[in-house]
Design an enzyme around this catalytic site. Structure first.
Site, PDB file in Angstrom:
ATOM      1  N   HIS A 306       0.859  -1.193   0.000  1.00  0.00           N
ATOM      2  CA  HIS A 306       0.000   0.000   0.000  1.00  0.00           C
ATOM      3  C   HIS A 306       0.890   1.236   0.000  1.00  0.00           C
ATOM      4  O   HIS A 306       1.954   1.243   0.604  1.00  0.00           O
ATOM      5  CB  HIS A 306      -0.901   0.022   1.251  1.00  0.00           C
ATOM      6  CG  HIS A 306      -2.076   0.913   1.109  1.00  0.00           C
ATOM      7  ND1 HIS A 306      -1.998   2.260   1.359  1.00  0.00           N
ATOM      8  CD2 HIS A 306      -3.346   0.686   0.706  1.00  0.00           C
ATOM      9  CE1 HIS A 306      -3.175   2.810   1.146  1.00  0.00           C
ATOM     10  NE2 HIS A 306      -4.017   1.878   0.745  1.00  0.00           N
ATOM     11  N   ASP A 364      -7.883  -5.568   0.009  1.00  0.00           N
ATOM     12  CA  ASP A 364      -8.319  -6.407  -1.120  1.00  0.00           C
ATOM     13  C   ASP A 364      -7.934  -7.875  -0.966  1.00  0.00           C
ATOM     14  O   ASP A 364      -8.363  -8.701  -1.758  1.00  0.00           O
ATOM     15  CB  ASP A 364      -7.716  -5.856  -2.414  1.00  0.00           C
ATOM     16  CG  ASP A 364      -8.262  -4.462  -2.697  1.00  0.00           C
ATOM     17  OD1 ASP A 364      -7.470  -3.513  -2.803  1.00  0.00           O
ATOM     18  OD2 ASP A 364      -9.498  -4.333  -2.749  1.00  0.00           O
TER      19      ASP A 364
END
Ligand code: SDX
Length: 430
Positions: A306, A364
């Site tokens: 991320h 996700d």
């Protein structure tokens, strides 16, 4: 509040720019007059060190792995309230009283239907059209039907457009799903809560009564809360940039949906499940981890890493818990894909490459397994992300429109192309 400045020196010239502190988090150097004073641009592809705006909506601490919506930790909102409470909080800045919540729920409920003529947009698509392509088209077309809420200078119209977007996204998303499987559209019902209504529009059929499973509906609602907003991510920045030109809110949300579709962003949930299914069994994991670390191999562990979180994504923890709840409720606790996901996570979190680069599972990683168990095909995963993120996009769009200092976004560049040269008629070219 510090009143320090940052000194920039180029050659024998120096300039001081003010440093501003936020409520929490990194301070900023306000370089607004930088080009005017220094005749230089700053360059920051990917905006890794650049703040695009001031905002009061969401805060992420990437090192601590915390996420706050209007100051409230995501864990408490996911446990304590429902998605429409989070919508109210993101839009208005405070948690609603019981009366305010009831009024907000009612206002959203009575905007869930879409203009009957919009059905025709769906039949224009091939049956195998990706549902995200349908979402971009149909949401953009909303501005053709709701002219009475596209004057962004009118606060009342801004609020009506916001409510319409939040209310109609589940209906449009469910229609995109029904169209892709050749089943008739299901109308929303006013006696169902937001997430039960959505599941009913997706999975009910005219041939029999539909009974929503409250555990699955609660899981769906919590998944929406987790995806609602996330600071200035790529799709939110897209919505803000589109809105800075004065474009109507429906067009701005359509732009956000288009950006979210990318596999590096909202498309990662679909890509992560596809990756887990490609890995197939636990014994294949080491090969894929090797490929993820190989600079010459474009393969990446989807659902890992991320830009901001350099610790565990707090949403991923809640998503993992929700994943186990849903699979256990459905008797799928031994789902082989879940086994692969859990083993892959264990291996990656112990591997020095991922530890050194601070790569952790993001939202996700577990969402795909959960959504598939709820009955959705992988092609619908990013649609569900867009459905939930609509409130974040709208809240950020509203904050941008209402900012008196707001102006059209128009970045500059470092030009490294050809210097000026004269045109050569085609017959004189070599
Ligand atoms: C979302 O911004 C948001 O807030 C987004 C989001 C939201 O709610 O809006 O949180 C939603 O988009 C979550 C992220 C979903 N995407 C994925 O899961 C795709 C896989 N992840 C990567 O593509 C990547 O981690 C990004 C895109 C998420 C972040 O990329 P960055 O910040 O630009 O980091 P990077 O690409 O510079 O990576 C840093 C290093 C690189 O190695 P070096 O070049 O430094 O040697 O880490 C490596 C990368 O190669 N790396 C990975 C990796 N992610 C980064 N290596 C293997 N597998 C990965 N998943």
């Amino acid at each position: 509040m510090t009143n320090t400045t940052a000194k920039f020196t180029i050659g024998d010239k120096s300039w001081d720019f003010p440093v501003r502190d936020g409520t929490i988090g990194p301070s900023i150097v306000d370089i607004t007059p930088f080009y005017r004073d220094s005749d230089h641009f700053t360059l920051d592809p990917g905006f890794t060190s650049t703040a695009s705006c001031e905002s009061k909506i969401t805060y992420i601490d990437g090192d601590k792995g915390t996420l706050l919506y209007r100051g409230y930790p995501i864990e408490q909102l996911a446990d304590g309230g429902d998605f429409l409470e989070t919508c109210y909080l993101l839009l208005y800045g405070e948690l609603p009283t019981a009366a305010e919540k009831q009024d907000f729920d009612s206002r959203v409920t009575y905007h869930t239907m879409i203009h009957e003529q919009m059905m025709r947009f769906f039949t224009g698509f091939r049956r195998d059209a990706h549902p995200m392509a349908i979402m971009v088209g149909v949401v953009g077309a909303l501005s053709a039907f709701y002219h009475d809420s596209t004057d962004i200078s009118d606060p009342h119209q801004r609020m009506i457009a916001s409510l319409r977007m939040i209310a109609k996204m589940p209906t449009i998303a469910a229609m995109a799903y029904k169209y892709s499987i050749g089943q008739p559209f299901e109308y929303p019902r006013n006696d169902l809560d937001y997430s039960s209504n959505f599941l009913k529009m997706c999975f009910a059929v005219p041939c029999e009564e539909y009974k929503a499973n409250p555990i699955l509906a609660r899981a769906m609602d919590r998944i929406f809360i987790l995806h609602a907003d996330h600071e200035q991510n790529a799709s939110t920045s897209t919505v803000r940039l589109a809105g800075s030109s004065g474009a109507n809110p429906f067009a701005c949300i359509a732009a956000g949906i288009a950006c979210l579709w990318g596999p590096a962003h909202g498309g990662a949930n679909e890509a992560a499940l596809n990756m887990l299914e490609e890995i197939g069994t636990v014994d294949q994991i080491p090969e894929y981890v090797r490929r993820a670390k190989d600079k010459d191999d474009p393969f990446r562990l989807m659902g890992f890493g991320h830009r901001v979180y350099k610790n565990y994504d707090p949403r991923a923890k809640i998503m993992q818990k929700t994943c186990h709840e849903v699979l256990n409720e459905l008797g799928l606790g031994n789902d082989p894909t879940l086994q692969v996901a859990m083993e892959l996570e264990r291996i990656a979190l112990e591997d020095e490459y991922f530890v050194e680069k601070k790569l952790y599972p993001n939202i996700d990683f577990y969402s795909g397994i959960t959504l598939r168990a709820l009955g959705f095909p992988a092609s619908m995963f990013t649609v569900l992300f867009a459905l939930a993120r609509t409130v974040g996009w709208i809240a950020q769009w509203k904050e941008m429109v209402e900012d008196p200092k707001q102006k059209i976004g128009r970045p500059r560049q470092l030009y490294t192309g050809a210097e000026e040269r004269n045109y050569v008629p085609i017959n004189d070219r070599g």
